[in-house]
Scaffold this motif. Sequence first.
Motif, PDB file in Angstrom:
ATOM      1  N   ASP A 139     -27.009  17.072   1.127  1.00 19.57           N
ATOM      2  CA  ASP A 139     -26.014  16.087   0.746  1.00 19.57           C
ATOM      3  C   ASP A 139     -26.590  15.060  -0.225  1.00 19.57           C
ATOM      4  O   ASP A 139     -25.880  14.555  -1.109  1.00 19.57           O
ATOM      5  CB  ASP A 139     -25.402  15.414   1.967  1.00 19.57           C
ATOM      6  CG  ASP A 139     -26.431  14.784   2.878  1.00 19.57           C
ATOM      7  OD1 ASP A 139     -27.629  15.041   2.725  1.00 19.57           O
ATOM      8  OD2 ASP A 139     -26.021  14.022   3.772  1.00 19.57           O
ATOM      9  N   LEU A 161     -18.671   8.309  -1.443  1.00 15.25           N
ATOM     10  CA  LEU A 161     -18.163   9.406  -0.610  1.00 15.25           C
ATOM     11  C   LEU A 161     -16.900   9.998  -1.209  1.00 15.25           C
ATOM     12  O   LEU A 161     -16.787  11.218  -1.382  1.00 15.25           O
ATOM     13  CB  LEU A 161     -17.895   8.893   0.814  1.00 15.25           C
ATOM     14  CG  LEU A 161     -17.434   9.957   1.826  1.00 15.25           C
ATOM     15  CD1 LEU A 161     -18.617  10.826   2.247  1.00 15.25           C
ATOM     16  CD2 LEU A 161     -16.822   9.294   3.054  1.00 15.25           C
ATOM     17  N   ASP A 162     -15.936   9.140  -1.543  1.00 19.19           N
ATOM     18  CA  ASP A 162     -14.685   9.628  -2.144  1.00 19.19           C
ATOM     19  C   ASP A 162     -14.924  10.204  -3.533  1.00 19.19           C
ATOM     20  O   ASP A 162     -14.288  11.187  -3.917  1.00 19.19           O
ATOM     21  CB  ASP A 162     -13.670   8.491  -2.220  1.00 19.19           C
ATOM     22  CG  ASP A 162     -13.139   8.085  -0.857  1.00 19.19           C
ATOM     23  OD1 ASP A 162     -13.241   8.893   0.080  1.00 19.19           O
ATOM     24  OD2 ASP A 162     -12.645   6.945  -0.734  1.00 19.19           O
ATOM     25  N   TRP A 164     -15.297  16.496   2.124  1.00 22.50           N
ATOM     26  CA  TRP A 164     -16.648  15.958   1.990  1.00 22.50           C
ATOM     27  C   TRP A 164     -17.002  14.986   3.116  1.00 22.50           C
ATOM     28  O   TRP A 164     -18.057  14.361   3.103  1.00 22.50           O
ATOM     29  CB  TRP A 164     -16.820  15.311   0.624  1.00 22.50           C
ATOM     30  CG  TRP A 164     -18.218  14.863   0.341  1.00 22.50           C
ATOM     31  CD1 TRP A 164     -18.662  13.594   0.149  1.00 22.50           C
ATOM     32  CD2 TRP A 164     -19.390  15.697   0.263  1.00 22.50           C
ATOM     33  NE1 TRP A 164     -20.022  13.574  -0.061  1.00 22.50           N
ATOM     34  CE2 TRP A 164     -20.496  14.866  -0.003  1.00 22.50           C
ATOM     35  CE3 TRP A 164     -19.601  17.076   0.376  1.00 22.50           C
ATOM     36  CZ2 TRP A 164     -21.796  15.348  -0.149  1.00 22.50           C
ATOM     37  CZ3 TRP A 164     -20.893  17.559   0.229  1.00 22.50           C
ATOM     38  CH2 TRP A 164     -21.973  16.710  -0.029  1.00 22.50           C
ATOM     39  N   SER A 165     -16.182  14.861   4.108  1.00 28.32           N
ATOM     40  CA  SER A 165     -16.508  13.995   5.246  1.00 28.32           C
ATOM     41  C   SER A 165     -17.710  14.560   5.997  1.00 28.32           C
ATOM     42  O   SER A 165     -17.853  15.779   6.148  1.00 28.32           O
ATOM     43  CB  SER A 165     -15.320  13.900   6.199  1.00 28.32           C
ATOM     44  OG  SER A 165     -15.699  13.274   7.404  1.00 28.32           O
TER      45      SER A 165
END
Length: 499
Positions: free
Chosen positions: A192, A346-347, A407-408
């Motif tokens: 990640d 994150l978004d 993508w959480s």
Amino acid sequence: MTTPFIGRSRELGELNRRYQSQKAEFMILYGRRRVGKTRLITHWMEMAKPRAFFWIAAPTSSVDQLRSFSQAVFRFESQSQPPADMSYGDWPTAFEALARLAEKERLAVIVDEFTYLLEAEPAVSAYLQHAWDHSLSKSNLFLILSGSHLGMMHRQVLSYQAPLYGRSTANLLLQPLPFGVTHSFYPNYSADERVAVYAMLGGVPAYWERFASERNLTQNIRSEFLNYSASLHDEPRLLLADFLRDPHNYISIFRAIANGARTPKEIAGFSGLEEKHIPQYLSVLTETGFITRRVPVTKPPTSRLGRHFIADPFLRFYYRFLARRQSQLALGVEEQALEEIKRHLLDFIGTYTWEELCQEWLLRATGHVHLPFLPDQVGSAWTRKAQVDVVGINSMEKTLILGECKWSPKAMGRDVLDGLVQKTAEFVPSEGRWRVYYLGFARGGWLREAQSYAKTFEKTNVQGENWTAIGLSILDLSQVDQDLRDWSESKDNGGEIVF
């Protein structure tokens, strides 16, 4: 310390093949600034040890360039130092000297930063064309012209009107490195974290070298993005300068698209530019390759659902998070920018990079994993009611692959897969009978209920008016990362070779 050379096995093989050819070869090597063209050539020379003449043009006058080139040819031929004022009388004479060097023995001639030479002496391409037609093409020469100024390379080397058009035997557009090789450059980073690096830097090797692998991600962001003196802050200006004389209005468009404007009307509203001028600006930016217009892959290219995106990851990140904070960064105010990056990264990754990597997975999956059918187009699709992140379509065979990307860091449940299936009717073309396959991509993996659903999906007999669902597969980040790593090493598609 020199960083290790990574990837590019396909391009190295092509250079070897051209050098070992029994005829004169002429390669145009081009690509965006910092993508690794010079490093590719010098690494090939170190590994293959060809008989090679290597010269780098400099941003100076035509007289200086001719003198520098002439003296380099003299040193290569005589293995001695030329007089300080030694120079051939003109470029045609200099090119004839090259032909003599390659009369009997194979010679690789590399002219790097060729666009500097074109800027100082635009007629040099015509001189070279004449030399190629009359002597160089009859010699034992492997000629490589390399350049980063993409606009000039297209206009004066590759375009139909250019003197050198049709002379090259191979044109190699060097692409950024794929995500799959990031593990070699950042062995201490988790998957990640490497996705985050790719979201910020894309696949440009020179940028990767700025992000030290021994520093953690936050330290690298502080050092290379939030430190106003860092060289990466100059890159957007330099990249755009390769194409645009006055970039101000174009920068406004970059900022608009980076902040979610997708259509000419939305871009005009955000930027303050007149809407009637936006299409022309977008046309220019699309030619650079930094902006792309995408349409749903289930629709024709003329679809009115087209949307504009920043294709280059580095520019996308810069104009989203850093461009409007340059004054703060110049004063050493870093924390606000860092907090915004932490809050929205994150978004940002989920909206762009993760979807693009999942689309790449589907593109590369052909021949590596079992899929019931092979798409001939991959992208995304949307209507006014719904959107699907990953879509693969084969119109001839009437097959469709629909994929959802999350993508959480949390594991996803069955509801995500149910929602994907429920969108199917929005995206199946109206003509013919279609077979549909589903893919689920989740960074944090899948809950047990979702795994069970995927295993038994074929037995559910899901279908619609003109389509039938035939299967479902789910993947997590570790699987996507490993697959892209394996496939990048086996295929190593870092460049586009056109013959």
